[in-house]
Design a protein around this motif. Structure first.
Motif, PDB file in Angstrom:
ATOM      1  N   THR A 142       0.814  -1.212   0.000  1.00 22.16           N
ATOM      2  CA  THR A 142       0.000   0.000   0.000  1.00 22.16           C
ATOM      3  C   THR A 142       0.852   1.269   0.000  1.00 22.16           C
ATOM      4  O   THR A 142       1.811   1.391   0.766  1.00 22.16           O
ATOM      5  CB  THR A 142      -0.940   0.026   1.216  1.00 22.16           C
ATOM      6  OG1 THR A 142      -1.802  -1.105   1.153  1.00 22.16           O
ATOM      7  CG2 THR A 142      -1.793   1.299   1.218  1.00 22.16           C
ATOM      8  N   HIS A 143       0.477   2.187  -0.878  1.00 18.90           N
ATOM      9  CA  HIS A 143       1.048   3.534  -0.912  1.00 18.90           C
ATOM     10  C   HIS A 143       0.093   4.432  -0.120  1.00 18.90           C
ATOM     11  O   HIS A 143      -1.086   4.564  -0.458  1.00 18.90           O
ATOM     12  CB  HIS A 143       1.161   4.010  -2.364  1.00 18.90           C
ATOM     13  CG  HIS A 143       1.635   5.416  -2.509  1.00 18.90           C
ATOM     14  ND1 HIS A 143       1.045   6.317  -3.359  1.00 18.90           N
ATOM     15  CD2 HIS A 143       2.646   6.097  -1.920  1.00 18.90           C
ATOM     16  CE1 HIS A 143       1.662   7.477  -3.291  1.00 18.90           C
ATOM     17  NE2 HIS A 143       2.640   7.361  -2.418  1.00 18.90           N
ATOM     18  N   VAL A 293       5.157   4.089   1.839  1.00 17.84           N
ATOM     19  CA  VAL A 293       4.626   2.765   1.510  1.00 17.84           C
ATOM     20  C   VAL A 293       4.937   1.844   2.680  1.00 17.84           C
ATOM     21  O   VAL A 293       5.995   1.953   3.296  1.00 17.84           O
ATOM     22  CB  VAL A 293       5.233   2.181   0.214  1.00 17.84           C
ATOM     23  CG1 VAL A 293       4.824   2.990  -0.994  1.00 17.84           C
ATOM     24  CG2 VAL A 293       6.738   2.101   0.308  1.00 17.84           C
ATOM     25  N   SER A 294       4.012   0.961   2.991  1.00 19.05           N
ATOM     26  CA  SER A 294       4.257  -0.015   4.050  1.00 19.05           C
ATOM     27  C   SER A 294       3.157  -1.060   4.070  1.00 19.05           C
ATOM     28  O   SER A 294       2.003  -0.782   3.714  1.00 19.05           O
ATOM     29  CB  SER A 294       4.345   0.651   5.427  1.00 19.05           C
ATOM     30  OG  SER A 294       4.748  -0.302   6.406  1.00 19.05           O
ATOM     31  N   ASN A 295       3.526  -2.271   4.482  1.00 19.25           N
ATOM     32  CA  ASN A 295       2.555  -3.334   4.729  1.00 19.25           C
ATOM     33  C   ASN A 295       2.739  -3.933   6.119  1.00 19.25           C
ATOM     34  O   ASN A 295       2.252  -5.027   6.400  1.00 19.25           O
ATOM     35  CB  ASN A 295       2.681  -4.431   3.675  1.00 19.25           C
ATOM     36  CG  ASN A 295       3.993  -5.210   3.788  1.00 19.25           C
ATOM     37  OD1 ASN A 295       4.984  -4.696   4.308  1.00 19.25           O
ATOM     38  ND2 ASN A 295       4.012  -6.441   3.305  1.00 19.25           N
ATOM     39  N   ARG A 312      -2.972   4.059  -3.402  1.00 16.84           N
ATOM     40  CA  ARG A 312      -2.908   3.074  -4.473  1.00 16.84           C
ATOM     41  C   ARG A 312      -2.089   1.881  -3.990  1.00 16.84           C
ATOM     42  O   ARG A 312      -1.638   1.855  -2.847  1.00 16.84           O
ATOM     43  CB  ARG A 312      -2.269   3.660  -5.731  1.00 16.84           C
ATOM     44  CG  ARG A 312      -0.846   4.173  -5.536  1.00 16.84           C
ATOM     45  CD  ARG A 312      -0.270   4.736  -6.829  1.00 16.84           C
ATOM     46  NE  ARG A 312       1.031   5.327  -6.626  1.00 16.84           N
ATOM     47  CZ  ARG A 312       2.181   4.660  -6.579  1.00 16.84           C
ATOM     48  NH1 ARG A 312       2.170   3.340  -6.715  1.00 16.84           N
ATOM     49  NH2 ARG A 312       3.333   5.280  -6.395  1.00 16.84           N
ATOM     50  N   GLN A 313      -1.913   0.901  -4.885  1.00 20.09           N
ATOM     51  CA  GLN A 313      -1.132  -0.281  -4.551  1.00 20.09           C
ATOM     52  C   GLN A 313       0.097  -0.359  -5.465  1.00 20.09           C
ATOM     53  O   GLN A 313      -0.003  -0.116  -6.662  1.00 20.09           O
ATOM     54  CB  GLN A 313      -1.970  -1.550  -4.718  1.00 20.09           C
ATOM     55  CG  GLN A 313      -3.193  -1.623  -3.803  1.00 20.09           C
ATOM     56  CD  GLN A 313      -2.798  -1.723  -2.350  1.00 20.09           C
ATOM     57  OE1 GLN A 313      -1.936  -2.516  -1.980  1.00 20.09           O
ATOM     58  NE2 GLN A 313      -3.427  -0.920  -1.510  1.00 20.09           N
TER      59      GLN A 313
END
Length: 346
Positions: A142-143, A293-295, A312-313
């Motif tokens: 994910t952004h 960005v990070s998950n 966005r992704q």
């Protein structure tokens, strides 16, 4: 004009920087700061960058480079790299430059002991990576975006600029609570417990972090004016973060978007505190937004608490080199942990 003369592939060295910069300008119509390129290409603490060039006489038809970094795969650390700066001169489009350079660069990397490659391709290069070069799209990261001063964006109509700025002030931003906020880089002694925890999670794939890596990754030579924010309680560091944005060395291409590149810590309130401080600093600087960005679950929760939203992704692609047996599957998306500074674009 399409040039059909012969070009050959070779590895790159420091002496090729001017040619690479000339190619970059031909492809993108501008150049990055020279000090940034020196840092990006030739200062990695892990090893020299694997790079392949397509050369036609005294100019380049294309260039492909990998950005070295250590990767923690399960219990062990391996030499890995991020795919970056794939360029084909407009005159050499359609001649297979990208594919041949990529294959040559991977061979160079494998010979030097690299084991895992990762990347975040744009829509134009994605098909080439996945369909022709053996990469696996494991999933998306994910952004995140947090609006700061949207009136500074050229696409915001004049009449609604004040309203847009006012609306962002209503967004949550977290609280500093009773933490002592320090706007400077923590000592190695203070930050080591946070890094130890980062390294300790089992069964994951992540970019290895060390004090040396942090010093290099967020160096002044990167021309992004990176700034540290630390949250202490009773003299103990509970969370630390880094943010920055392109400075005046970038000239007209600087877009006034601030980047959250590092967020370390386990204490949810401490993460909230450093994010609140960064948002305040970004507002003072006039940044139009803050992005990352990070998950990583705890970080994603902290981002939501601070008013970030999913924008966005970004596709994460992975490629192994050689026949190494890892104790953790590099092609399982849920095994990967990604943070902003893991991307070369941040």
């Amino acid at each position: 004009m399409n040039v059909t003369s012969e070009w050959s592939v070779r590895s790159a060295g420091k002496e090729d920087l001017n040619k690479i910069r000339s190619l970059y300008k031909s492809v993108w119509s501008y150049n990055r700061p020279e000090q940034f390129d020196q840092w990006r290409y030739f200062s990695s603490p892990d090893c020299p960058i694997p790079a392949a060039l397509a050369e036609d006489g005294d100019r380049l038809a294309g260039s492909y480079t990998l950005w070295p970094t250590e990767l923690k795969i399960g219990k062990s650390v391996f030499l890995g790299a991020q795919s970056m700066d794939t360029m084909t001169h407009p005159d050499y489009q359609g001649q297979g430059v990208f594919t041949k350079l990529a294959e040559a660069c991977y061979e160079i990397a494998a010979d030097r002991g690299f084991k895992v490659l990762y990347g975040f391709p744009n829509p134009l290069s994605y098909p080439g990576f996945v369909k022709r070069l053996g990469w696996t799209h494991t999933g998306d990261i994910t952004h995140w975006i947090r609006l700061i001063k949207p009136s500074g964006h050229s696409k915001i109509p004049g009449p609604i600029k004040p309203i847009a700025d006012l609306a962002t002030r209503l967004l949550p931003r977290g609280s500093k609570r009773d933490f002592e906020i320090v706007l400077e880089k923590p000592t190695e002694q203070d930050i080591e417990p946070l890094l130890t925890h980062w390294r300790s999670e089992s069964g994951t794939c992540r970019i290895e972090r060390s004090p040396e890596w942090l010093s290099w990754r967020y160096a002044s030579e990167a021309e992004n004016d990176y700034q540290w924010v630390a949250a202490y309680r009773n003299g103990v560091l509970k969370a630390a973060a880094v943010w920055g944005r392109q400075n005046s060395a970038w000239g007209a291409v600087a877009d006034n978007r601030a980047h959250l590149v590092e967020l370390l810590g386990q204490d949810p309130q401490a993460l909230e505190a450093v994010l609140a401080a960064i948002i305040n600093q970004a507002q003072k600087s006039g940044a139009i937004l803050l992005e990352t960005v990070s998950n990583i679950d705890r970080i994603c929760r902290a981002l939501r608490w601070a008013g970030f939203y999913r924008h966005r992704q970004a596709p994460l692609i992975i490629r192994g080199l050689g026949e190494t047996n890892f104790d953790t599957d590099i092609l399982t998306h849920n095994n990967w942990r990604i943070m902003g500074g893991d991307l070369d674009t941040f």
